[in-house]
Design a protein around this motif. Structure first.
Motif, PDB file in Angstrom:
ATOM      1  N   GLY A   1       0.823  -1.211   0.000  1.00  0.00           N
ATOM      2  CA  GLY A   1       0.000   0.000   0.000  1.00  0.00           C
ATOM      3  C   GLY A   1       0.851   1.251   0.000  1.00  0.00           C
ATOM      4  O   GLY A   1       1.815   1.372  -0.768  1.00  0.00           O
ATOM      5  N   LEU A   2       0.532   2.180   0.912  1.00  0.00           N
ATOM      6  CA  LEU A   2       1.272   3.439   0.976  1.00  0.00           C
ATOM      7  C   LEU A   2       2.722   3.230   1.421  1.00  0.00           C
ATOM      8  O   LEU A   2       3.573   4.086   1.199  1.00  0.00           O
ATOM      9  N   LEU A   3       3.009   2.070   2.033  1.00  0.00           N
ATOM     10  CA  LEU A   3       4.373   1.772   2.482  1.00  0.00           C
ATOM     11  C   LEU A   3       5.263   1.250   1.356  1.00  0.00           C
ATOM     12  O   LEU A   3       6.423   0.923   1.594  1.00  0.00           O
TER      13      LEU A   3
ATOM     14  N   SER B   1       2.365  18.865  -3.166  1.00  0.00           N
ATOM     15  CA  SER B   1       1.285  18.468  -2.254  1.00  0.00           C
ATOM     16  C   SER B   1       1.066  16.955  -2.250  1.00  0.00           C
ATOM     17  O   SER B   1       0.589  16.401  -1.258  1.00  0.00           O
ATOM     18  N   VAL B   2       1.418  16.270  -3.382  1.00  0.00           N
ATOM     19  CA  VAL B   2       1.211  14.813  -3.409  1.00  0.00           C
ATOM     20  C   VAL B   2       2.117  14.117  -2.393  1.00  0.00           C
ATOM     21  O   VAL B   2       1.732  13.115  -1.783  1.00  0.00           O
ATOM     22  N   VAL B   3       3.333  14.701  -2.195  1.00  0.00           N
ATOM     23  CA  VAL B   3       4.247  14.128  -1.194  1.00  0.00           C
ATOM     24  C   VAL B   3       3.699  14.368   0.205  1.00  0.00           C
ATOM     25  O   VAL B   3       3.691  13.475   1.060  1.00  0.00           O
ATOM     26  N   THR B   4       3.196  15.599   0.422  1.00  0.00           N
ATOM     27  CA  THR B   4       2.619  15.934   1.731  1.00  0.00           C
ATOM     28  C   THR B   4       1.412  15.052   2.033  1.00  0.00           C
ATOM     29  O   THR B   4       1.274  14.525   3.145  1.00  0.00           O
TER      30      THR B   4
ATOM     31  N   HIS C   1       1.123  12.436   5.151  1.00  0.00           N
ATOM     32  CA  HIS C   1       0.052  12.539   6.147  1.00  0.00           C
ATOM     33  C   HIS C   1      -0.770  11.246   6.199  1.00  0.00           C
ATOM     34  O   HIS C   1      -1.122  10.764   7.287  1.00  0.00           O
ATOM     35  N   ALA C   2      -1.071  10.698   5.033  1.00  0.00           N
ATOM     36  CA  ALA C   2      -1.865   9.459   4.980  1.00  0.00           C
ATOM     37  C   ALA C   2      -1.087   8.306   5.612  1.00  0.00           C
ATOM     38  O   ALA C   2      -1.663   7.450   6.302  1.00  0.00           O
ATOM     39  N   LEU C   3       0.218   8.296   5.398  1.00  0.00           N
ATOM     40  CA  LEU C   3       1.055   7.233   5.947  1.00  0.00           C
ATOM     41  C   LEU C   3       1.113   7.313   7.471  1.00  0.00           C
ATOM     42  O   LEU C   3       1.001   6.291   8.171  1.00  0.00           O
TER      43      LEU C   3
END
Length: 603
Positions: A24-26, A169-172, A176-178
């Protein structure tokens, strides 16, 4: 490097999507763990394998030397089963993924949907046709495909990095989601260590890298036993490929995780199994996306070439030598046909589905890398290199863990590997039985004394007595001679030579035969032979004596006591048993002309 890279680099076609589904996000962090294991684990291991086994046998040959007799053969056959799983699934999975990229191209979806199995079979058949044409053509095509594919990937990755830089912003949002999903950085690292075994397909090129070593050019003054220039070249090959792939793995995982919505990676989603192709179409237009699809389809299709090269280098080195494949298994073209037919069967059984074959592929890759890590640990220990022993031992533990986790989560991989192992074992046993009566001595060498005995008898009737050595005292030879003369009505005046065979490793199939002559107790001439099988050694010696003297020698046996079936099994497994009838059968197969066949007497 390009031949190896076909297998290794082509995983970019599906690796980012697999990483996103698994972590996933990881995904970027788990990919960094995988890259660390690549550069500081698999790469040092296989650089050492290249040193220890410079003729392409790989870690299997290193482990073969540790075990003798049937234990060693069965162990090698098990590893060959996993190697076959790795290489054959590379052919079928890569062709299936090439088909998936073809079918999912926006211009072809409507036309090709529903014909996946047929398309995959055609791609595999085309791969076989290239190898039937010649190996040089395969390497030439590999260079073109790999360079074009890497160049296109560099464009897609570079464009993705530019999109991320344009919109920080995609990195931010990702960070944040992570944090919301995992909390602290330590939890993220811990979860990454748990999930990274699912990304093991990104390690797929190393075993192929050492398997193609015989094709690496060395130097004219290279020592054939230890070709230093070839070893240096192979190390360069492995290091270059690993560094290039590591850069692409990290960057592709990062941009696909940041720029593609997570739901698009799931089954049926537009990025499932083709994350970079998805970005190529989205960010660079349909025309570039189609060019990228074509390049991906071609390299995935031809990724099977490196696997085929590995199979053609590995299997003929072991199976015919063990008597576990017919002699023609050493020839390239018949083996290409065999491997292609097996690939057809695997494709049909798995409906050309990439996900169904992923577990078997990862299991085959990890088992071979784990065996390589264990082999180099043992080699370092034997060489007295304490630091390398500890380092390789730690790497081996990590790979054992990775393999265990993969097997626990995807047991279908072991099941498929077990099917390959069972198939190889069954065919090997059948071949060994069928070839049991072959004259499997590669050459016969007589020492000066043995040659003198044969020369002395060349103008008279040549008579041998087969003797199973016991105490080798004077009484043994005297009693044996008296018994044979009584049983066979031999004249007292005839010259007699005793022949004794010592069985070394009965699991070996082919070997040379050295014959040593000596005079026992001052009066009995004895030829002493060392071989893997008593009947085959005797038959080979008799034919050799016939050829050098132009006389048909006589040999005298006594019947073997006991059950004939049990005695045959003793011959099959331990090299001795039904000696007289088996020697006669070996001679009958080796010399069809009865008038030239040595005489067998049994009393």
């Amino acid at each position: 490097m390009c031949l190896t890279g076909l297998d290794y680099f082509s995983t970019l076609g599906y690796q980012p999507g697999i990483a996103a589904l698994a972590a996933g996000l990881l995904s970027p962090i788990a990919t960094i763990v995988l890259v660390a294991l690549t550069l500081f684990g698999a790469l040092p291991v296989y650089r050492r394998v290249a040193e220890e086994s410079p003729h392409g046998e790989g870690s299997i040959a290193m482990l073969e030397r540790l075990l003798s007799f049937w234990k060693g053969k069965l162990f090698v056959l098990t590893l060959l089963g996993f190697a076959a799983t790795d290489f054959l699934i590379t052919i079928t999975l890569s062709a299936a993924d090439a088909t998936a990229h073809m079918v999912e191209n926006p211009h072809l979806t409507g036309t090709l949907q529903g014909h996946e199995v047929l398309i995959t079979l055609l791609l595999i058949a085309l791969l076989g046709a290239v190898f039937l044409k010649g190996f040089g053509e395969a390497i030439g095509l590999a260079v073109v495909l790999v360079f074009s594919y890497l160049a296109l990937n560099a464009v897609v990755v570079g464009n993705g990095i530019w999109h991320v830089a344009e919109d920080p912003s995609v990195v931010t949002d990702w960070r944040h989601a992570l944090v919301a999903e995992r909390g602290s950085i330590w939890v993220m690292i811990g979860v990454s260590l748990v999930v990274f075994p699912k990304l093991a397909l990104g390690l797929s090129g190393f075993e192929t890298g050492v398997a193609v070593m015989p094709h690496v050019e060395g130097a004219p003054d290279d020592d054939p036993a230890k070709p230093a220039a070839r070893i240096r070249g192979t190390k360069k090959l492995l290091t270059t490929a690993a560094v290039i792939m590591s850069v692409f793995l990290i960057t592709s995982s990062w941009i696909t995780t940041l720029l593609i919505p997570q739901q698009d990676f799931k089954a049926g989603g537009p990025a499932n199994g083709r994350a970079l192709a998805y970005l190529a179409h989205e960010n660079l237009g349909s025309a570039f996306g189609t060019v990228y699809d074509i390049s991906t389809i071609l390299i995935l299709w031809f990724a099977g070439a490196s696997a085929m090269a590995g199979l053609l280098n590995l299997m003929p080195r072991y199976l015919p030598r063990y008597g576990m494949a017919p002699g023609w298994a050493r020839a390239v073209r018949p083996m290409v046909i065999v491997f292609i037919l097996v690939a057809f069967l695997v494709t049909w059984l798995f409906d050309a589905n990439v996900d169904k074959q992923g577990g078997a592929y990862a299991t085959g890759v990890l088992v071979l890398i784990t065996s390589a890590a264990i082999a180099v640990t043992i080699a370092a220990r034997k060489a007295g290199e304490r630091g390398w022993t500890i380092g390789f031992g730690c790497i081996a533990v990590v790979f054992v863990y990775t393999t265990a986790v993969n097997i626990a989560e995807r047991p279908d991989g072991v099941k498929i590997g077990a099917c390959f192992i069972a198939g190889i074992m069954a065919l090997s046993l059948l071949s060994r039985i069928v070839r049991a009566f072959e004259l499997r001595v590669t050459d016969v060498n007589l020492d000066p004394m043995a040659a003198r005995f044969v020369r002395d008898c060349a103008h008279r009737t040549i008579r041998f007595i087969a003797n199973q050595p016991d105490t080798r005292d004077e009484a043994e030879y005297r009693d044996k001679l008296d018994q044979m003369r009584a049983d066979n009505d031999m004249p007292d005046s005839d010259d007699i030579i005793f022949v004794e065979v010592t069985v070394l490793d009965p699991s070996e199939f082919e070997s040379g035969l050295t014959v040593r002559g000596e005079v026992a107790h001052g009066r009995y001439r004895v030829l002493r032979l060392e071989s893997s099988s008593v009947p085959n050694a005797l038959a080979a010696m008799l034919i050799h004596v016939r050829d050098v003297t132009d006389q048909r020698p006589h040999i005298y046996f006594e019947w073997t006591e006991g059950n004939p079936l049990a005695n045959f099994l003793r011959f099959f497994l331990f090299g001795h048993g039904e000696v007289a009838p088996v020697t006669r059968e070996v001679l009958r197969e080796a010399e069809p002309n009865r008038a030239r066949r040595p005489h067998i007497h049994v009393g």
